[in-house]
Design a protein around this motif. Structure first.
Motif, PDB file in Angstrom:
ATOM      1  N   ASP A  20       0.846  -1.182   0.000  1.00 34.24           N
ATOM      2  CA  ASP A  20       0.000   0.000   0.000  1.00 34.24           C
ATOM      3  C   ASP A  20       0.885   1.237   0.000  1.00 34.24           C
ATOM      4  OD1 ASP A  20      -2.492  -1.095  -0.086  1.00 34.24           O
ATOM      5  OD2 ASP A  20      -2.871  -0.952   2.057  1.00 34.24           O
ATOM      6  N   TYR A  21       0.483   2.197  -0.774  1.00 38.74           N
ATOM      7  CA  TYR A  21       1.133   3.498  -0.794  1.00 38.74           C
ATOM      8  C   TYR A  21       0.284   4.444   0.035  1.00 38.74           C
ATOM      9  CZ  TYR A  21       3.998   1.739  -4.614  1.00 38.74           C
ATOM     10  OH  TYR A  21       4.884   1.016  -5.368  1.00 38.74           O
ATOM     11  N   GLU A  22       0.795   5.641   0.280  1.00 41.53           N
ATOM     12  CA  GLU A  22       0.010   6.621   1.018  1.00 41.53           C
ATOM     13  C   GLU A  22       0.222   8.009   0.433  1.00 41.53           C
ATOM     14  OE1 GLU A  22       1.306   5.928   5.015  1.00 41.53           O
ATOM     15  OE2 GLU A  22       3.187   6.999   4.740  1.00 41.53           O
ATOM     16  N   CYS A  44     -10.464  12.830  -0.659  1.00 39.22           N
ATOM     17  CA  CYS A  44     -10.042  11.593   0.019  1.00 39.22           C
ATOM     18  C   CYS A  44     -11.194  10.859   0.692  1.00 39.22           C
ATOM     19  CB  CYS A  44      -8.953  11.906   1.042  1.00 39.22           C
ATOM     20  SG  CYS A  44      -7.444  12.536   0.299  1.00 39.22           S
ATOM     21  N   ALA A  65      -0.155  11.355   6.726  1.00 32.78           N
ATOM     22  CA  ALA A  65      -0.643  10.428   5.707  1.00 32.78           C
ATOM     23  C   ALA A  65      -2.167  10.493   5.733  1.00 32.78           C
ATOM     24  CB  ALA A  65      -0.151   9.019   5.980  1.00 32.78           C
ATOM     25  N   LYS A  67      -4.304   9.227   3.105  1.00 29.54           N
ATOM     26  CA  LYS A  67      -5.015   8.176   2.369  1.00 29.54           C
ATOM     27  C   LYS A  67      -4.026   7.078   2.012  1.00 29.54           C
ATOM     28  CE  LYS A  67      -8.905   6.983   0.194  1.00 29.54           C
ATOM     29  NZ  LYS A  67     -10.135   6.748   0.902  1.00 29.54           N
ATOM     30  N   THR A  68      -4.440   5.826   2.166  1.00 34.96           N
ATOM     31  CA  THR A  68      -3.605   4.702   1.765  1.00 34.96           C
ATOM     32  C   THR A  68      -4.339   3.882   0.711  1.00 34.96           C
ATOM     33  OG1 THR A  68      -4.455   3.282   3.532  1.00 34.96           O
ATOM     34  CG2 THR A  68      -2.456   4.525   4.019  1.00 34.96           C
ATOM     35  N   LEU A  74      -4.463   5.988  -5.794  1.00 36.45           N
ATOM     36  CA  LEU A  74      -4.060   7.246  -5.162  1.00 36.45           C
ATOM     37  C   LEU A  74      -3.634   8.326  -6.147  1.00 36.45           C
ATOM     38  CD1 LEU A  74      -2.047   5.940  -2.099  1.00 36.45           C
ATOM     39  CD2 LEU A  74      -4.457   6.588  -2.214  1.00 36.45           C
TER      40      LEU A  74
END
Length: 91
Positions: A20-22, A44, A65, A67-68, A74
């Motif tokens: 997962d990215y954020e 978001c 952070a 949003k993941t 994203l």
């Protein structure tokens, strides 16, 4: 290369694919609290309390952070935050 090294390398590649990215939002001296809160709600999909909390963290800690998810999910959200004049990046 041994079998163990090959398996370890395969696991590393797989972890990068599913990681997962954020979106990290950074503090600035331009946008108001209300503006940032509205942006987080609209872009978001935060509820009011979550948006307020993230905005306070950005103000006092310098970043948060907000949003993941997957990079593909994203990217448009981060682009929209940037279009709105906020300082954000995907990490």
């Amino acid at each position: 290369m041994s079998t163990i090294e090959k398996k370890s390398e395969s696991i590393d590649v797989l972890e990068q694919l599913i990681k997962d990215y954020e979106i990290v939002l950074y503090n600035d001296d331009i946008n108001t609290f209300d503006y940032v809160i509205d942006a987080l709600i609209n872009v978001c999909e935060h509820d009011l309390i979550q948006a307020e909390q993230c905005t306070m963290l950005v103000h006092y800690k310098g970043k948060c952070a907000v949003k993941t998810g997957s990079y593909e999910e994203l990217k448009p959200k981060c682009s929209k935050l940037l279009e709105l004049g906020l300082s954000a990046e995907i990490q």
